[in-house]
Scaffold this active site. Structure first.
Site, PDB file in Angstrom:
ATOM      1  CD  GLU A   1      35.703  36.395  41.120  1.00 23.00           C
ATOM      2  OE1 GLU A   1      35.395  37.389  41.805  1.00 23.00           O
ATOM      3  OE2 GLU A   1      34.887  35.726  40.484  1.00 23.00           O
TER       4      GLU A   1
ATOM      5  CG  PHE B   1      30.112  38.735  36.236  1.00 27.87           C
ATOM      6  CD1 PHE B   1      29.012  39.116  36.991  1.00 27.87           C
ATOM      7  CD2 PHE B   1      31.336  39.354  36.503  1.00 27.87           C
ATOM      8  CE1 PHE B   1      29.119  40.091  37.987  1.00 27.87           C
ATOM      9  CE2 PHE B   1      31.453  40.332  37.485  1.00 27.87           C
ATOM     10  CZ  PHE B   1      30.335  40.698  38.225  1.00 27.87           C
TER      11      PHE B   1
ATOM     12  CG  PHE C   1      42.242  50.608  46.102  1.00 31.13           C
ATOM     13  CD1 PHE C   1      42.722  49.328  45.852  1.00 31.13           C
ATOM     14  CD2 PHE C   1      41.288  50.780  47.100  1.00 31.13           C
ATOM     15  CE1 PHE C   1      42.261  48.254  46.579  1.00 31.13           C
ATOM     16  CE2 PHE C   1      40.828  49.692  47.838  1.00 31.13           C
ATOM     17  CZ  PHE C   1      41.326  48.439  47.579  1.00 31.13           C
TER      18      PHE C   1
ATOM     19  CB  ALA D   1      32.818  34.676  42.562  1.00 31.50           C
TER      20      ALA D   1
ATOM     21  N   GLY E   1      41.085  46.193  34.665  1.00 27.87           N
ATOM     22  CA  GLY E   1      40.032  45.509  35.411  1.00 27.87           C
ATOM     23  C   GLY E   1      40.004  45.836  36.891  1.00 27.87           C
TER      24      GLY E   1
ATOM     25  N   GLY F   1      62.518  17.055  36.603  1.00 23.80           N
ATOM     26  CA  GLY F   1      62.135  17.173  35.192  1.00 23.80           C
ATOM     27  C   GLY F   1      60.720  16.680  34.948  1.00 23.80           C
TER      28      GLY F   1
ATOM     29  CG  ASP G   1      62.093  22.819  42.438  1.00 17.09           C
ATOM     30  OD1 ASP G   1      62.746  23.124  41.436  1.00 17.09           O
ATOM     31  OD2 ASP G   1      62.616  22.473  43.520  1.00 17.09           O
TER      32      ASP G   1
ATOM     33  NE  ARG H   1      63.447  11.170  40.652  1.00 15.02           N
ATOM     34  CZ  ARG H   1      63.515  10.586  39.460  1.00 15.02           C
ATOM     35  NH1 ARG H   1      62.662   9.624  39.147  1.00 15.02           N
ATOM     36  NH2 ARG H   1      64.421  10.959  38.577  1.00 15.02           N
TER      37      ARG H   1
HETATM   38  P1  TGC Z   1      34.360  51.274  46.898  1.00 23.19           P
HETATM   39  O1  TGC Z   1      34.157  52.746  47.135  1.00 23.19           O
HETATM   40  O2  TGC Z   1      35.216  50.511  47.804  1.00 23.19           O
HETATM   41  O3  TGC Z   1      32.930  50.563  46.855  1.00 23.19           O
HETATM   42  C1  TGC Z   1      31.855  51.014  46.062  1.00 23.19           C
HETATM   43  C2  TGC Z   1      30.583  50.459  46.665  1.00 23.19           C
HETATM   44  O4  TGC Z   1      30.622  49.020  46.665  1.00 23.19           O
HETATM   45  C3  TGC Z   1      30.586  48.521  48.027  1.00 23.19           C
HETATM   46  N1  TGC Z   1      31.536  47.415  48.073  1.00 23.19           N
HETATM   47  C4  TGC Z   1      31.191  46.139  48.140  1.00 23.19           C
HETATM   48  N2  TGC Z   1      30.003  45.561  48.228  1.00 23.19           N
HETATM   49  C5  TGC Z   1      29.991  44.214  48.254  1.00 23.19           C
HETATM   50  N3  TGC Z   1      31.083  43.447  48.188  1.00 23.19           N
HETATM   51  C6  TGC Z   1      32.309  44.016  48.083  1.00 23.19           C
HETATM   52  N4  TGC Z   1      33.396  43.245  47.992  1.00 23.19           N
HETATM   53  C7  TGC Z   1      32.399  45.415  48.067  1.00 23.19           C
HETATM   54  N5  TGC Z   1      33.422  46.281  47.978  1.00 23.19           N
HETATM   55  C8  TGC Z   1      32.882  47.509  47.982  1.00 23.19           C
HETATM   56  C9  TGC Z   1      30.980  49.673  48.897  1.00 23.19           C
HETATM   57  O5  TGC Z   1      30.439  49.548  50.181  1.00 23.19           O
HETATM   58  C10 TGC Z   1      30.388  50.845  48.129  1.00 23.19           C
HETATM   59  O6  TGC Z   1      28.992  50.843  48.379  1.00 23.19           O
HETATM   60  P2  TGC Z   1      28.169  52.242  48.463  1.00 23.19           P
HETATM   61  O7  TGC Z   1      26.795  51.838  48.876  1.00 23.19           O
HETATM   62  O8  TGC Z   1      28.889  53.066  49.487  1.00 23.19           O
HETATM   63  O9  TGC Z   1      28.233  52.819  47.090  1.00 23.19           O
HETATM   64  O10 TGC Z   1      34.856  51.112  45.401  1.00 23.19           O
HETATM   65  P3  TGC Z   1      36.262  51.437  44.771  1.00 23.19           P
HETATM   66  O11 TGC Z   1      36.018  52.036  43.429  1.00 23.19           O
HETATM   67  O12 TGC Z   1      37.127  52.174  45.765  1.00 23.19           O
HETATM   68  O13 TGC Z   1      36.886  49.994  44.471  1.00 23.19           O
HETATM   69  C11 TGC Z   1      37.349  49.190  45.426  1.00 23.19           C
HETATM   70  C12 TGC Z   1      38.069  47.967  44.804  1.00 23.19           C
HETATM   71  C13 TGC Z   1      39.408  48.330  44.202  1.00 23.19           C
HETATM   72  C14 TGC Z   1      38.268  47.008  45.968  1.00 23.19           C
HETATM   73  C15 TGC Z   1      37.178  47.313  43.711  1.00 23.19           C
HETATM   74  O14 TGC Z   1      37.091  48.132  42.589  1.00 23.19           O
HETATM   75  C16 TGC Z   1      37.676  45.955  43.306  1.00 23.19           C
HETATM   76  O15 TGC Z   1      37.352  44.967  43.965  1.00 23.19           O
HETATM   77  N6  TGC Z   1      38.463  45.834  42.190  1.00 23.19           N
HETATM   78  C17 TGC Z   1      38.833  44.545  41.624  1.00 23.19           C
HETATM   79  C18 TGC Z   1      37.901  44.196  40.493  1.00 23.19           C
HETATM   80  C19 TGC Z   1      37.699  42.729  40.360  1.00 23.19           C
HETATM   81  O16 TGC Z   1      37.872  41.953  41.263  1.00 23.19           O
HETATM   82  N7  TGC Z   1      37.214  42.311  39.208  1.00 23.19           N
HETATM   83  C20 TGC Z   1      36.859  40.958  38.992  1.00 23.19           C
HETATM   84  C21 TGC Z   1      36.091  40.793  37.701  1.00 23.19           C
HETATM   85  S1  TGC Z   1      35.130  39.309  37.633  1.00 23.19           S
HETATM   86  C22 TGC Z   1      36.240  38.066  37.523  1.00 23.19           C
HETATM   87  O17 TGC Z   1      37.399  38.203  37.627  1.00 23.19           O
HETATM   88  C23 TGC Z   1      35.644  36.735  37.333  1.00 23.19           C
HETATM   89  S2  TGC Z   1      36.754  35.426  37.190  1.00 23.19           S
HETATM   90  C24 TGC Z   1      35.658  34.212  37.481  1.00 23.19           C
HETATM   91  C25 TGC Z   1      36.130  32.830  37.311  1.00 23.19           C
HETATM   92  O18 TGC Z   1      36.427  32.422  36.155  1.00 23.19           O
HETATM   93  O19 TGC Z   1      36.139  32.104  38.317  1.00 23.19           O
HETATM   94  P1  FAD Z   2      45.067  45.700  35.791  1.00 20.22           P
HETATM   95  O1  FAD Z   2      43.874  46.192  36.539  1.00 20.22           O
HETATM   96  O2  FAD Z   2      45.512  46.468  34.601  1.00 20.22           O
HETATM   97  O3  FAD Z   2      46.283  45.509  36.792  1.00 20.22           O
HETATM   98  C1  FAD Z   2      47.642  45.362  36.351  1.00 20.22           C
HETATM   99  C2  FAD Z   2      48.568  45.272  37.563  1.00 20.22           C
HETATM  100  O4  FAD Z   2      48.486  46.474  38.315  1.00 20.22           O
HETATM  101  C3  FAD Z   2      48.186  44.150  38.533  1.00 20.22           C
HETATM  102  O5  FAD Z   2      49.340  43.535  39.012  1.00 20.22           O
HETATM  103  C4  FAD Z   2      47.479  44.887  39.665  1.00 20.22           C
HETATM  104  O6  FAD Z   2      47.567  44.214  40.920  1.00 20.22           O
HETATM  105  C5  FAD Z   2      48.261  46.188  39.685  1.00 20.22           C
HETATM  106  N1  FAD Z   2      47.506  47.291  40.298  1.00 20.22           N
HETATM  107  C6  FAD Z   2      46.273  47.733  39.939  1.00 20.22           C
HETATM  108  N2  FAD Z   2      45.907  48.777  40.714  1.00 20.22           N
HETATM  109  C7  FAD Z   2      46.923  48.995  41.574  1.00 20.22           C
HETATM  110  C8  FAD Z   2      47.163  49.936  42.632  1.00 20.22           C
HETATM  111  N3  FAD Z   2      46.254  50.850  42.965  1.00 20.22           N
HETATM  112  N4  FAD Z   2      48.332  49.854  43.294  1.00 20.22           N
HETATM  113  C9  FAD Z   2      49.262  48.930  42.981  1.00 20.22           C
HETATM  114  N5  FAD Z   2      49.102  48.026  41.987  1.00 20.22           N
HETATM  115  C10 FAD Z   2      47.950  48.054  41.304  1.00 20.22           C
HETATM  116  N6  FAD Z   2      36.602  39.551  34.472  1.00 20.22           N
HETATM  117  C11 FAD Z   2      35.242  39.585  34.383  1.00 20.22           C
HETATM  118  O7  FAD Z   2      34.625  40.647  34.473  1.00 20.22           O
HETATM  119  N7  FAD Z   2      34.539  38.431  34.192  1.00 20.22           N
HETATM  120  C12 FAD Z   2      35.122  37.228  34.070  1.00 20.22           C
HETATM  121  O8  FAD Z   2      34.444  36.210  33.921  1.00 20.22           O
HETATM  122  C13 FAD Z   2      36.563  37.165  34.117  1.00 20.22           C
HETATM  123  N8  FAD Z   2      37.202  35.981  33.924  1.00 20.22           N
HETATM  124  C14 FAD Z   2      38.570  35.974  33.827  1.00 20.22           C
HETATM  125  C15 FAD Z   2      39.226  34.792  33.447  1.00 20.22           C
HETATM  126  C16 FAD Z   2      40.608  34.771  33.304  1.00 20.22           C
HETATM  127  C17 FAD Z   2      41.297  33.529  32.850  1.00 20.22           C
HETATM  128  C18 FAD Z   2      41.363  35.937  33.585  1.00 20.22           C
HETATM  129  C19 FAD Z   2      42.852  35.926  33.470  1.00 20.22           C
HETATM  130  C20 FAD Z   2      40.720  37.100  33.968  1.00 20.22           C
HETATM  131  C21 FAD Z   2      39.327  37.139  34.074  1.00 20.22           C
HETATM  132  N9  FAD Z   2      38.642  38.316  34.379  1.00 20.22           N
HETATM  133  C22 FAD Z   2      37.273  38.376  34.330  1.00 20.22           C
HETATM  134  C23 FAD Z   2      39.383  39.560  34.504  1.00 20.22           C
HETATM  135  C24 FAD Z   2      40.080  39.743  35.851  1.00 20.22           C
HETATM  136  O9  FAD Z   2      39.162  40.026  36.850  1.00 20.22           O
HETATM  137  C25 FAD Z   2      41.114  40.857  35.681  1.00 20.22           C
HETATM  138  O10 FAD Z   2      42.165  40.336  34.897  1.00 20.22           O
HETATM  139  C26 FAD Z   2      41.632  41.373  37.004  1.00 20.22           C
HETATM  140  O11 FAD Z   2      40.606  42.008  37.738  1.00 20.22           O
HETATM  141  C27 FAD Z   2      42.797  42.364  36.802  1.00 20.22           C
HETATM  142  O12 FAD Z   2      42.485  43.319  35.841  1.00 20.22           O
HETATM  143  P2  FAD Z   2      43.519  43.593  34.635  1.00 20.22           P
HETATM  144  O13 FAD Z   2      43.854  42.278  34.024  1.00 20.22           O
HETATM  145  O14 FAD Z   2      42.924  44.603  33.746  1.00 20.22           O
HETATM  146  O15 FAD Z   2      44.812  44.150  35.327  1.00 20.22           O
END
Ligand code: TGC
Ligand code: FAD
Length: 405
Positions: free
Chosen positions: A385, A151, A405, A264, A159, A362, A358, A290
Site C-alpha cells: 500500500e 486487486f 519521486f 485501504a 510496484g 529469548g 527484544d 519476570r
Molecule cells: P500522480 O500524478 O500523483 O497521480 C495520478 C492521478 O491520481 C490522483 N491521485 C490520487 N487519487 C486518489 N487517491 C490517491 N492516493 C491519489 N494519488 C494520486 C492524482 O490526483 C492524479 O489524478 P489526475 O486526475 O490528475 O490524473 O501519480 P504518480 O505517477 O506521480 O504517482 C504517485 C505515487 C508514487 C504516490 C503513486 O504511484 C503511488 O502511490 N505509488 C505506490 C503504489 C502502491 O501503493 N501500490 C500498492 C498496491 S496494492 C497493495 O499493496 C495492496 S496490499 C493489501 C493488503 O493485503 O492489505
Molecule cells: P519497488 O517499487 O521496487 O521499491 C523498492 C525500494 O525502492 C523500496 O524501498 C522503495 O521505497 C524504494 N523506492 C521506490 N521509488 C523510490 C524513489 N522514487 N525514491 C527513493 N526510493 C524509492 N500489490 C497489489 O497490487 N495488490 C495486492 O493485493 C498486494 N498485496 C501485497 C501483499 C504482500 C504480502 C506484499 C509484500 C506486497 C503486496 N503488494 C500488493 C505489493 C506492494 O504494494 C508492493 O510490494 C509495494 O508497492 C512496493 O513495490 P515493490 O515491491 O515492487 O518495490
C-alpha cells in the site's frame, strides 16, 4: 490534605492504587470519543477476534495457511464492504471501519489484509466505478463472502510506480484482450474474481476478471516469512478475453486504483494500532512477572522508558487515525493526510513490535508470544500500500509542491 502524597513516600509510590490507573492501551481515553455505534462495532469485532481468531491464528501462521473458515464469520458480522451503502453492505462510517481494522489486526495483519482487500480494493471500485449490472452481480455475493476478490496493480518490475505498468488491454470487437503479469497479490490464489488494472488506449482502466477465464492463472507465492496467515500470489494474463460488460466504466487513469489505495491505506492506519496494542499488552504482563536481579523487570527505569515510549507512540497514532477518520466522514480527507498516518502508524507499530520482541529476551523469538509474529507481519504492512519512502515523498510533495519521486 486527605490522601497520602505518593511523592512523599517512595514505598507508597512504588505501586499506584488501581483505581487511579489509566487503561494502558488507551492512555488518552480515545475510546470515550467514539459514538455508541462505533463502540458496539469495536466490541463485536473484538469478541470475534478473541473467540475465533486468536485460538487458531498461530497455527495458521506456522503452517503458512489462510484461515478460510473465518470468512463466513467475518461476513456474518457485516465486515466485508462494511462502509459501502446498499447491495447487502452495512453502510458504517469511516471510524467504524477503522475500528474493525484495528481489532482484526490485533489478531493478525493477515486477517485485516483479507478484509482490506475484499472491502477497499475490490468492492469499493465496483461500487464506485462499476455499472449497475456489475454492482448487482458481484457486491451482494462479496458481502456474504461467497465471492472472494483480489486487486491486481503491482507488477514484477516495480510496484512503487504503477503509472509505468506494462499490463495492457486492447479492444477486439466487443471484447477486451488483456496481457501482462501482476505480482504480490493478496488473495489471488483463492480469489473468484480479480480487479485488474491495465493500460488501454485512453489510459489505465479496471477490469473484473473471473476465475475460470482462459489464460488467467494465479500461482501462490510460497516461502514467505511475513503474513504467513494470508494467501499471496501472482496473476498471469495471457490473451485473456474480458467482455466489455466487465470493464469498470466509471474511471480512466491512475486515480482509479490510487483512490482504492486511499481507502485501504486509511484502514491500515487503524489496523496497525491493534498489532502494537497486542505487543504492548504482552510485554506489560511479562515484565511484571519476570523477576531479574531481585525485582520485576518492570521496576527497571530502562524498561519503563521503553514501555512508556510504546504507549506514547500508540496514543499518538490513535489520535492521528481518529482525526483522519473524522475528516473522512466529513468528506474532506485528502491523500497526503492518509500518507502521513500510514507512514507514522506503520513505523510506530513495527518499532513497538520489534522492541517488544527484544524485551521478551529469548522467549521473544518463540511462537508462544505474539510480538515476533506481529513484527514479521508488519514488515509487509510497512511495504505494501505504498512503501514508507513513497508516503514520505507524498508528504514532501504536499509541503513543497515539488514531485521528488
Ligand atoms: P500522480 O500524478 O500523483 O497521480 C495520478 C492521478 O491520481 C490522483 N491521485 C490520487 N487519487 C486518489 N487517491 C490517491 N492516493 C491519489 N494519488 C494520486 C492524482 O490526483 C492524479 O489524478 P489526475 O486526475 O490528475 O490524473 O501519480 P504518480 O505517477 O506521480 O504517482 C504517485 C505515487 C508514487 C504516490 C503513486 O504511484 C503511488 O502511490 N505509488 C505506490 C503504489 C502502491 O501503493 N501500490 C500498492 C498496491 S496494492 C497493495 O499493496 C495492496 S496490499 C493489501 C493488503 O493485503 O492489505
Ligand atoms: P519497488 O517499487 O521496487 O521499491 C523498492 C525500494 O525502492 C523500496 O524501498 C522503495 O521505497 C524504494 N523506492 C521506490 N521509488 C523510490 C524513489 N522514487 N525514491 C527513493 N526510493 C524509492 N500489490 C497489489 O497490487 N495488490 C495486492 O493485493 C498486494 N498485496 C501485497 C501483499 C504482500 C504480502 C506484499 C509484500 C506486497 C503486496 N503488494 C500488493 C505489493 C506492494 O504494494 C508492493 O510490494 C509495494 O508497492 C512496493 O513495490 P515493490 O515491491 O515492487 O518495490
Amino acid at each position: 490534605m486527605g490522601g497520602a502524597d505518593p511523592m512523599a513516600n517512595p514505598a507508597q509510590s512504588a505501586t499506584r492504587p488501581t483505581a487511579a490507573r489509566l487503561d494502558p492501551l488507551d492512555l488518552y481515553g480515545v475510546r470515550s470519543l467514539f459514538g455508541e455505534e462505533e463502540r458496539m462495532v469495536q466490541e463485536s469485532v473484538a469478541r470475534l477476534v478473541d473467540e475465533r481468531v486468536l485460538p487458531v491464528i498461530q497455527k495458521h501462521f506456522e503452517e503458512h495457511t489462510f484461515p478460510r473458515e473465518l470468512v463466513g464469520e467475518l461476513a456474518a458480522l457485516g465486515l466485508l464492504g462494511s462502509s459501502l451503502e446498499g447491495y447487502g453492505c452495512a453502510g458504517l462510517n469511516a471510524v467504524s471501519y477503522g475500528l474493525i481494522c484495528q481489532e482484526l489486526e490485533r489478531g493478525d495483519s493477515g486477517i485485516r489484509s483479507f478484509v482490506s482487500v475484499q472491502s477497499s480494493l475490490c468492492m469499493y471500485p465496483i461500487h464506485t466505478y462499476g455499472s449497475e449490472a456489475q454492482k448487482q452481480a458481484y457486491l451482494p455475493r462479496m458481502a456474504t463472502g461467497e465471492l472472494i476478490g483480489c486487486f491486481g496493480l503491482t507488477e514484477p518490475h516495480g510496484g512503487s510506480d504503477p503509472a509505468n505498468m506494462k499490463t495492457h488491454a486492447k479492444r477486439r470487437g466487443g471484447d477486451w484482450v488483456l496481457n501482462g503479469a501482476k505480482m504480490w497479490i493478496t488473495n489471488s490464489p483463492i480469489a473468484d474474481l480479480a480487479v485488474v488494472w491495465a493500460k488501454a488506449e485512453d489510459g489505465i482502466r479496471g477490469f473484473i476478471v473471473e476465475r475460470g477465464t482462459r489464460g488467467f492463472v494465479t500461482p501462490e507465492i510460497e516461502r514467505k516469512f511475513s503474513l504467513r496467515a494470508s494467501c499471496t500470489g501472482a496473476i498471469f494474463l495471457e490473451d485473456v478475453v474480458v467482455p466489455e460488460a466487465n470493464m469498470l466504466p466509471g474511471v480512466v487513469g491512475l486515480k482509479g486504483p490510487l483512490s482504492c489505495l486511499t481507502q485501504a491505506r486509511y484502514g491500515i492506519t487503524w489496523g496497525v494500532i491493534g498489532a502494537a496494542q497486542a505487543c504492548l499488552k504482552q510485554v506489560l504482563d511479562y515484565t511484571q512477572d519476570r523477576v531479574l536481579f531481585g525485582r520485576p523487570l518492570a521496576a527497571n527505569q530502562a524498561i519503563q522508558i521503553r514501555l512508556a515510549d510504546m504507549a506514547r507512540r500508540i496514543t499518538t497514532a490513535q489520535l492521528l487515525s481518529l482525526q483522519l477518520g473524522r475528516l473522512k466522514d466529513q468528506g474532506i480527507m485528502v491523500p497526503s493526510q492518509v500518507s502521513l498516518a500510514k507512514w507514522n502508524n506503520c513505523r510506530m507499530a513495527l518499532d513497538v513490535a520489534r522492541d517488544a520482541r527484544d524485551i521478551l529476551g529469548g522467549a521473544g523469538i518463540s511462537a508462544e508470544y505474539v510480538p515476533i509474529r506481529h513484527a514479521l507481519n508488519l514488515e509487509s504492512v510497512i511495504t505494501y500500500e505504498g512503501t514508507e519512502t513513497i508516503h514520505q515523498l507524498t508528504v514532501g510533495r504536499e509541503l513543497t509542491g515539488i514531485n521528488a519521486f
